[in-house]
Scaffold this motif. Structure first.
Motif, PDB file in Angstrom:
ATOM      1  N   GLY A  36      56.720  59.000 -44.456  1.00  0.00           N
ATOM      2  CA  GLY A  36      57.061  58.888 -43.039  1.00  0.00           C
ATOM      3  C   GLY A  36      56.615  60.063 -42.203  1.00  0.00           C
ATOM      4  N   SER A  37      55.488  60.693 -42.550  1.00  0.00           N
ATOM      5  CA  SER A  37      55.010  61.864 -41.807  1.00  0.00           C
ATOM      6  C   SER A  37      54.690  61.528 -40.357  1.00  0.00           C
ATOM      7  CB  SER A  37      53.747  62.436 -42.469  1.00  0.00           C
ATOM      8  OG  SER A  37      54.005  62.872 -43.774  1.00  0.00           O
ATOM      9  N   TYR A  55      46.183  54.941 -50.099  1.00  0.00           N
ATOM     10  CA  TYR A  55      47.244  55.499 -49.248  1.00  0.00           C
ATOM     11  C   TYR A  55      48.344  54.457 -49.047  1.00  0.00           C
ATOM     12  CZ  TYR A  55      49.557  57.103 -44.943  1.00  0.00           C
ATOM     13  OH  TYR A  55      50.480  57.473 -43.989  1.00  0.00           O
ATOM     14  N   PHE A  56      49.587  54.880 -49.274  1.00  0.00           N
ATOM     15  CA  PHE A  56      50.750  54.028 -49.017  1.00  0.00           C
ATOM     16  C   PHE A  56      51.736  54.812 -48.157  1.00  0.00           C
ATOM     17  CE2 PHE A  56      48.899  52.627 -52.982  1.00  0.00           C
ATOM     18  CZ  PHE A  56      48.879  51.252 -52.858  1.00  0.00           C
ATOM     19  N   ARG A  57      52.519  54.101 -47.415  1.00  0.00           N
ATOM     20  CA  ARG A  57      53.473  54.752 -46.526  1.00  0.00           C
ATOM     21  C   ARG A  57      54.856  54.127 -46.724  1.00  0.00           C
ATOM     22  NH1 ARG A  57      53.173  57.909 -41.846  1.00  0.00           N
ATOM     23  NH2 ARG A  57      54.872  57.613 -40.352  1.00  0.00           N
ATOM     24  N   GLN A  58      55.864  54.972 -46.788  1.00  0.00           N
ATOM     25  CA  GLN A  58      57.250  54.524 -46.828  1.00  0.00           C
ATOM     26  C   GLN A  58      58.033  55.309 -45.795  1.00  0.00           C
ATOM     27  OE1 GLN A  58      58.384  55.472 -50.915  1.00  0.00           O
ATOM     28  NE2 GLN A  58      59.113  57.483 -50.321  1.00  0.00           N
ATOM     29  N   SER A  59      59.249  54.873 -45.528  1.00  0.00           N
ATOM     30  CA  SER A  59      60.024  55.478 -44.447  1.00  0.00           C
ATOM     31  C   SER A  59      61.150  56.340 -44.995  1.00  0.00           C
ATOM     32  CB  SER A  59      60.605  54.381 -43.533  1.00  0.00           C
ATOM     33  OG  SER A  59      61.361  54.964 -42.486  1.00  0.00           O
ATOM     34  N   LYS A  60      60.852  57.609 -45.242  1.00  0.00           N
ATOM     35  CA  LYS A  60      61.832  58.630 -45.602  1.00  0.00           C
ATOM     36  C   LYS A  60      62.795  58.169 -46.697  1.00  0.00           C
ATOM     37  CE  LYS A  60      61.479  60.994 -41.181  1.00  0.00           C
ATOM     38  NZ  LYS A  60      62.164  61.507 -39.984  1.00  0.00           N
TER      39      LYS A  60
END
Length: 325
Positions: A36-37, A55-60
């Motif tokens: 979550g940057s 690249y994968f993204r998650q929320s904190k």
């Protein structure tokens, strides 16, 4: 598969990726999980590297969840876990893979040096301690750290992946938790002396930052010992931080705990910290500094651990079998 969890460290992450670009090992993928940057980290996915970057993204959800997400997405037989503040020497992956070739159930780490923005007496002391502790290729599970660790993918899932202790963000003690489960399953723990890396440790050049990190880690350790009381006998840093158990603790252990209690009082810590400031300024090579650092940091571990007991409740200290240490 090289797995890197990250959060708001775009520049440092890019340095880590550039060190991976210099690897002599010919075939690997890098999986970044962004927690979550908000600093532009997402744009790194558009950069071109001589390896496959995913690249994968998650929320904190924290570093532990990030590592497990990446492991599930990985496509290689060996998982190499790095933090986003690690720089690798060019042959790092070659030597890590070499260790796994003949070992099926093994956890392998590299050899670490601390790199700081500025060299200080504290960072020199920490590097000297690291050097003295990294001479052996055979390790205990407590010597494995998540910022630089590798394991076969199949074994990672058999062990049960990383577990967190209910703290988001940094994942203190998840490596000990994983290592202990692997230890109970008969895993081998190895260090490659040749696989070298640098840890750009934000905390290592400043005593205030370093002691407060130690305090936070000790606070969180209460949850670890509630889960595995027997781990107390393996983590020597806590042997003189636990409450006295009259009638069970041996006299040497009681004496150590009493000394720790006295050295951890507010006046004692204040005095030692004032002495450190003077020595660092005027006598930075003083042989007294390493001892003072040890007692000061130990005092903050003591207070953090006691705060954890007040917050989370009791630990079965009798289950730690400190009488047998």
């Amino acid at each position: 598969s090289v797995i890197i969890p990250t959060y708001n460290r775009e520049d440092m992450l890019l340095d880590t990726l550039n060190s991976l670009a210099q690897q002599t090992y010919p075939n690997f993928e890098v999986i970044i999980v962004d927690d979550g940057s908000a600093d532009g980290t997402q744009e790194i996915a558009q950069e071109v590297f001589p390896f496959t970057l995913r690249y994968f993204r998650q929320s904190k959800q924290g570093a532990t969840a990030a590592r497990n997400l990446a492991a599930r997405q990985s496509q290689a037989d060996i998982l190499v876990f790095l933090d986003d503040d690690i720089l690798l020497e060019p042959d790092y992956l070659t030597y890590i893979v070499r260790e796994h070739v003949t070992r099926q159930n093994a956890i392998v780490v590299g050899t670490v040096d601390i790199q700081c923005e500025e060299t200080t007496p504290l960072s020199q002391t920490l590097n000297a301690a690291l050097a003295s502790n990294q001479n052996s290729e055979k390790l205990m599970f407590t010597d494995v750290y998540s910022n630089n660790m590798s394991i076969r993918r199949e074994a990672y899932f058999e062990v049960g992946m990383y577990h967190d202790l209910g703290f988001l963000g940094s994942s203190s003690w998840c490596d000990v938790d994983l290592g202990y489960r692997a230890y109970r399953q008969g895993f081998d723990f190895r260090r490659s002396i040749q696989a070298r890396c640098l840890h750009r440790d934000y905390f290592a050049s400043n005593l205030d930052r370093y002691k407060n990190r130690a305090r936070t880690s000790a606070f969180q350790a209460v949850r670890l010992f509630q889960k595995y009381p027997e781990l107390l006998s393996h983590l020597t840093m806590f042997h003189d931080k636990t409450p006295m158990i009259w009638g069970q603790d041996s006299l040497p252990i009681l004496a150590r705990k009493l000394v720790r209690l006295m050295a951890s009082t507010r006046p004692a810590l204040w005095t030692m910290e004032k002495i450190v400031i003077t020595l660092e300024k005027h006598y930075p090579t003083s042989k007294l500094l390493p001892t003072l650092y040890r007692y000061i940091v130990g005092g903050y571990i003591f207070h953090g651990y006691r705060e954890g007991l007040r917050k989370f409740g009791k630990v079965d200290h009798k289950g730690g079998h400190l009488l047998q240490v």
